[in-house]
Design a protein around this motif. Structure first.
Motif, mmCIF file in Angstrom:
data_model
loop_
_atom_site.group_PDB
_atom_site.id
_atom_site.type_symbol
_atom_site.label_atom_id
_atom_site.label_comp_id
_atom_site.label_asym_id
_atom_site.label_seq_id
_atom_site.Cartn_x
_atom_site.Cartn_y
_atom_site.Cartn_z
ATOM 1 N N LEU A 85 3.035 -3.475 -2.547
ATOM 2 C CA LEU A 85 2.064 -4.301 -2.255
ATOM 3 C C LEU A 85 0.859 -3.346 -2.542
ATOM 4 O O LEU A 85 0.882 -2.308 -2.355
ATOM 5 C CB LEU A 85 2.018 -4.827 -0.665
ATOM 6 C CG LEU A 85 3.125 -5.594 -0.372
ATOM 7 C CD1 LEU A 85 3.126 -6.198 1.219
ATOM 8 C CD2 LEU A 85 3.228 -7.140 -1.113
ATOM 9 N N ARG A 89 -5.476 -4.982 -0.569
ATOM 10 C CA ARG A 89 -5.287 -6.123 -0.438
ATOM 11 C C ARG A 89 -4.594 -6.947 0.610
ATOM 12 O O ARG A 89 -3.651 -6.218 1.224
ATOM 13 C CB ARG A 89 -4.588 -6.901 -1.682
ATOM 14 C CG ARG A 89 -5.342 -6.876 -2.961
ATOM 15 C CD ARG A 89 -4.675 -7.404 -3.958
ATOM 16 N NE ARG A 89 -5.583 -7.682 -5.301
ATOM 17 C CZ ARG A 89 -5.694 -8.808 -5.944
ATOM 18 N NH1 ARG A 89 -5.054 -9.980 -5.631
ATOM 19 N NH2 ARG A 89 -6.490 -9.062 -6.821
ATOM 20 N N ASN A 94 -2.340 -10.189 -1.849
ATOM 21 C CA ASN A 94 -1.449 -9.751 -2.635
ATOM 22 C C ASN A 94 -0.386 -10.855 -2.977
ATOM 23 O O ASN A 94 0.053 -10.982 -4.277
ATOM 24 C CB ASN A 94 -0.372 -8.944 -1.603
ATOM 25 C CG ASN A 94 -0.645 -7.440 -1.858
ATOM 26 O OD1 ASN A 94 -0.473 -6.773 -2.953
ATOM 27 N ND2 ASN A 94 -1.336 -6.743 -0.717
ATOM 28 N N SER A 149 6.247 -9.427 -0.311
ATOM 29 C CA SER A 149 6.735 -9.239 -1.740
ATOM 30 C C SER A 149 7.658 -10.245 -2.412
ATOM 31 O O SER A 149 7.370 -10.565 -3.354
ATOM 32 C CB SER A 149 7.627 -7.744 -1.775
ATOM 33 O OG SER A 149 8.144 -7.699 -2.845
ATOM 34 N N ARG A 152 5.068 -13.038 -3.170
ATOM 35 C CA ARG A 152 4.591 -12.920 -4.485
ATOM 36 C C ARG A 152 5.082 -12.871 -5.758
ATOM 37 O O ARG A 152 4.882 -13.299 -6.651
ATOM 38 C CB ARG A 152 3.955 -11.270 -4.510
ATOM 39 C CG ARG A 152 3.045 -10.853 -5.470
ATOM 40 C CD ARG A 152 2.506 -9.402 -5.399
ATOM 41 N NE ARG A 152 3.718 -8.722 -5.390
ATOM 42 C CZ ARG A 152 3.524 -7.146 -5.054
ATOM 43 N NH1 ARG A 152 2.719 -6.822 -4.976
ATOM 44 N NH2 ARG A 152 4.762 -6.289 -4.954
#
Ligand SMILES: Nc1ncnc2c1ncn2[C@@H]1O[C@H](COP(=O)(O)OP(=O)(O)O)[C@@H](O)[C@H]1O
Ligand SMILES: [Mg+2]
Length: 259
Positions: A85, A89, A94, A149, A152
């Motif tokens: 990450l 942010r 992110n 994560s 994302r």
């Protein structure tokens, strides 16, 4: 037709040098969840680089959706052992990152920012991070960082999710929670998954099919179908059929290590 297909793929990082992987053939069907297990250095990450277009085979072919791969792929989402990450942010920022990079989102971002934010928030909520969207990575636990994560990796609705030991650095309890989270996301809105792990229980819990690789040069030694009903619960991991699957894989890995 297979969604991802390897046809007798070998790769040497240096011209004329040792092969990192050798004669790998495998097919992943659309929305199939596969796991690749094998000892450290056997070429698991190399497989990932071939699929994402970061490396080219020395011989053989890799196809996604029937097309030979030439360069980086945008239909892919990726997550690794380190969450990667961006520290400056927030969680939300992110998670939004791919929308700033990948088309068609990129050119719509200015116009549809509110809509995209709502999309990101929905995903953030789904993985249990509601309330943490405006926090920075250092304010999150390791497990929360991995949840972010994975959000994302999925925000641009990739057809293929690639996970390279994503839960490797987490404690056992957190890891098991994230298995369930990932299974839920995948069952709700299926996508194809290639998971690299050296955790055999993780492979059996999550995958439809497990491939075992030999030590370098990596080859596929065994393909096992995991016919355990879904959704799989943590209670299932203590059942006889589950233990039997793990045991068989363990024996294959054991015999590689002795050879
Ligand atoms: N960029 C690289 N340059 C040269 N050799 C590499 C590179 N990346 C990996 N290798 C070698 O290729 C083999 C497979 O590596 P890797 O795919 O990272 O294995 P794994 O992910 O299973 O641990 C190893 O012998 C490793 O040293
Ligand atoms: Mg690796």
């Amino acid at each position: 037709m297979a969604f991802v297909k390897f046809e007798e793929v070998s790769l040497a990082y240096e011209e004329g040098g040792a092969l990192a992987i050798k004669d790998i053939s495998l097919s992943v069907q659309q929305n199939e969840f596969i796991a690749v297990v094998g000892p450290s250095g056997c070429g698991k990450s190399t497989l990932m680089k071939l699929v994402s277009g970061l490396s080219e085979p020395t011989s053989g072919y890799v196809y996604i959706d029937g097309r030979q791969i030439g360069g980086p792929q945008k239909c892919i989402g990726m997550a690794f052992q380190a969450s990667n990450l961006l520290p400056w942010r927030t969680t939300l920022e992110n998670v939004m990152l791919p929308l700033e990079i990948v088309q068609p989102y990129r050119s719509q971002l200015r116009r549809k920012r509110k809509e995209f934010e709502a999309m990101a928030m929905e995903l953030i909520e789904r993985v249990g991070l509601k309330g943490w969207e405006h926090k920075y990575p250092w304010e999150l636990s390791g497990g929360m960082q991995q949840r972010a994560s994975i959000c994302r990796a999925l925000i641009h609705k990739p057809q293929l999710l690639m996970l390279d030991e994503p839960f490797g650095a987490l404690d056992a309890f957190t890891r098991e929670e994230l298995w369930c989270m990932l299974q839920d996301l995948w069952q709700e809105q299926p996508f194809t998954v290639i998971l690299v792990t050296h955790d055999l229980r993780e492979a059996v819990f999550l995958a439809d099919t497990v491939y075992v690789m030999s030590k370098g040069p990596g080859q596929i030694l065994v393909k096992r179908d995991i016919a355990i009903e879904r959704p799989r619960t943590l209670a299932v991991t203590y059942s006889e059929p589950f233990a039997a699957q793990v045991h068989v894989l363990r024996e294959h890995i054991g015999s590689i290590r002795k050879s």
